[in-house]
Scaffold this active site. Structure first.
Site, short mmCIF file in Angstrom:
data_model
loop_
_atom_site.label_atom_id
_atom_site.label_comp_id
_atom_site.label_asym_id
_atom_site.label_seq_id
_atom_site.Cartn_x
_atom_site.Cartn_y
_atom_site.Cartn_z
N THR A 159 0.89 -1.11 0.01
CA THR A 159 0.14 0.03 0.06
C THR A 159 0.85 1.14 0.00
OG1 THR A 159 -0.27 0.27 2.48
CG2 THR A 159 -2.06 -1.10 1.33
N HIS A 160 0.51 2.21 -0.73
CA HIS A 160 1.42 3.67 -0.73
C HIS A 160 2.75 2.89 -1.55
CE1 HIS A 160 -1.31 5.44 2.22
NE2 HIS A 160 -1.23 4.08 2.64
N SER A 281 18.66 -0.62 -25.88
CA SER A 281 18.95 0.89 -26.14
C SER A 281 19.98 0.89 -27.06
CB SER A 281 19.55 1.19 -24.82
OG SER A 281 20.34 2.40 -24.88
N LYS A 287 21.07 -2.61 -21.33
CA LYS A 287 19.70 -2.31 -21.40
C LYS A 287 18.54 -3.37 -22.05
CE LYS A 287 17.85 0.99 -19.71
NZ LYS A 287 17.88 2.47 -19.89
N ASN A 289 14.65 -2.76 -22.22
CA ASN A 289 13.60 -1.89 -21.63
C ASN A 289 12.06 -2.32 -21.90
OD1 ASN A 289 15.39 0.25 -21.11
ND2 ASN A 289 15.50 0.94 -23.19
N GLU A 294 5.42 0.43 -21.30
CA GLU A 294 5.57 1.92 -21.20
C GLU A 294 4.29 2.34 -22.02
OE1 GLU A 294 9.47 3.51 -20.65
OE2 GLU A 294 9.75 1.49 -21.35
N GLN A 326 -20.33 14.13 -37.30
CA GLN A 326 -19.13 13.62 -38.04
C GLN A 326 -18.02 13.20 -37.16
OE1 GLN A 326 -19.03 14.17 -42.29
NE2 GLN A 326 -17.17 15.27 -42.02
N LYS A 329 -16.16 9.50 -35.28
CA LYS A 329 -15.67 8.58 -35.91
C LYS A 329 -14.02 8.41 -35.56
CE LYS A 329 -18.70 8.92 -39.58
NZ LYS A 329 -19.35 9.60 -38.77
#
Ligand code: ARG
Length: 462
Positions: A159-160, A281, A287, A289, A294, A326, A329
């Site tokens: 929590t938090h 990366s 890396k 990712n 995201e 219109q 859409k």
């Protein structure tokens, strides 16, 4: 240079539209996506007109076959869309005239573009509700597989975003099953409510021709015709309900995506995302990712944006149709495309990801996660009031923090220095396994409860 007036409605016009007028007015650039629905609607309409004796059978036959030719041209990519013909409805009809000649002009009897577009768009949105349902079901199945594999794997519950109490991996996965299950039922609810046919409402008031709206509704898979012609042409609730359900679903996807981003960091390492759903990366060779997560996290912005945009378009419109509508859409198209993509990407990520059981377990015991179990023990065994037990446990946490250890590492003497009634029995409740196993309340995190929920869902999906 003055262009000739519009061939569909230009009877009273001496001059054609300014290029800017044409640019702001035309919707063909996007509503060509309604081609299949438009042609299905027109074919149902033509068949009904013939059955009612409003069209001859041979005209209806020519129209219905000609429309299939138009559809195959559009699907085959050979159709030439014209901005001067504004929208999909007039593009299709104009091409039909080129193919079959005079009978094409009879198709628009007892109909208007107002009921036509409302029908096409409902059919399109209905397909999206079905697609969303399929996407959600696939995602739910992927989550169930994760939950089943790790029904008893311990991890910290937060929590938090602070360690709160130990929970099980399966329980956490099943929390999302509940959320996506509600999204699923929202899509289904919306589909039931929206499945009425606007066709035959004509411009707004209905028509003097003896049409059979029940027949066209049935032919197009609607449950019934819309009961009020004014409402039929001016209602866009069905699109708003889809966008509302899509927004909530996208919000759920975003929350889960955020967790995957956090969990896949070097600091957490709760999960390993597959190479198939990660990117590298260009400068940092180490890396990996979580780009898909995201992007899913971000999608809620445009989907909710579409919801707000259409709500704003609709909010001040006097009955019935106004050209403002219109603008419905593009918002819905964009939101639907991105929702389906986000659902598919999340499903793929969940299927492929590996939960790191050891990391989850190590984290589960950190942060004094069994402090509540200790307080509960003081209540249950020593008969302390919960508030006092809470205070005693707080002192023990402070002591452990000072010593740089976790609660189970305190000695009995340490414990008794805070409360002399404590016995060695207390150590039995400080383990995370014990903690999760004890939370047997309905819907709680105990593996037995989690497995019961998994079984309930599997039955529901069977
Ligand atoms: N392209 C229009 C739309 O999407 C079709 C309906 C046009 N109706 C009209 N009365 N101008 O709303």
């Amino acid at each position: 240079m003055t262009k000739t007036s519009n061939q569909m409605w230009g009877g009273r016009f001496a001059a054609g539209p300014d290029a800017i007028m044409e640019a702001i007015n035309a919707s063909i650039g996007f509503d060509k996506r309604l081609a299949a629905q438009d042609i299905a609607g027109s074919r149902a309409h033509a068949a009904m007109l013939a059955a009612q004796g409003i069209l001859t059978d041979s005209d209806a036959q020519a129209i219905r076959e000609g429309l299939l030719t138009v559809l195959s041209e559009i699907e085959g990519g050979t159709f030439e869309f014209s901005t001067a013909l504004e929208d999909i409805h007039m593009n299709v009809e104009a091409r039909l005239k080129e193919i079959i000649g005079e009978p094409a002009g009879r198709l628009h009897t007892a109909r208007s573009r107002n009921d036509q577009v409302a029908t096409d768009f409902r059919l399109w949105v209905r397909d999206q509700l079905d697609a969303a349902e399929a996407g959600l079901l696939a995602l739910i199945r992927a989550l169930l597989a994760q939950a089943e594999a790790g029904a008893d794997w311990v991890m910290p519950g937060f929590t938090h975003l602070q360690t709160a109490q130990p929970v099980t991996w399966g329980h956490h996965m099943m929390a999302y099953v509940e959320m996506f299950g509600r999204d699923l039922s929202r899509m289904r609810d919306a589909r039931v409510r929206m499945n009425e046919s606007p066709l035959g409402a004509a411009a707004l008031a209905g028509t003097s021709f003896p049409i059979d709206r029940h027949a066209t509704a049935a032919a197009l898979g609607f449950d019934r015709p819309c009961a009020n012609s004014l409402d039929a042409v001016s209602d866009r609730d069905f699109a708003l309900e889809f966008l509302g359900a899509a927004s909530i679903c996208a919000m759920h996807l975003s929350r889960f995506a955020e967790e995957l981003v956090i969990w896949s960091t070097a600091q957490f390492r709760f999960v390993t995302l597959s190479d198939r759903f990660s990117t590298g990366s260009s400068i940092m060779p180490q890396k990996k990712n979580p780009d898909a997560a995201e992007l899913i996290r971000a999608k809620v912005g445009r989907i909710m944006g579409a919801n707000v945009a259409l709500m704003m378009v609709m909010k001040g419109l006097a009955l019935t149709y106004s050209k403002d509508m219109q603008e419905d859409k593009e918002q819905v198209f964009d939101a639907a495309d991105n929702l389906m993509l986000a659902l598919a990407a999340m499903e793929g990520m969940v299927r492929d990801m590996t939960a790191n059981r050891d990391r989850l377990a190590a984290a589960a015991g950190s942060g004094f996660s069994t402090a509540t179990d200790l307080a509960d023990w003081l209540v249950r065994v020593l008969g302390l009031p919960f508030r006092e037990a809470h205070h005693v446990t707080g002192s023990l946490v402070a002591l452990a923090e000072k010593k740089g250890c976790d609660l189970p590492d305190l000695s009995l003497a340490d414990m008794q220095s805070v409360h002399k009634g404590i016995t060695a029995d207390v150590f039995g409740v400080l383990g995370v396994e014990n903690s999760v196993n004890s939370r047997m309340s309905y819907g709680g995190t105990a593996p037995a409860q989690v497995r019961a929920q998994i079984a309930r869902w599997k039955e529901r999906l069977a």
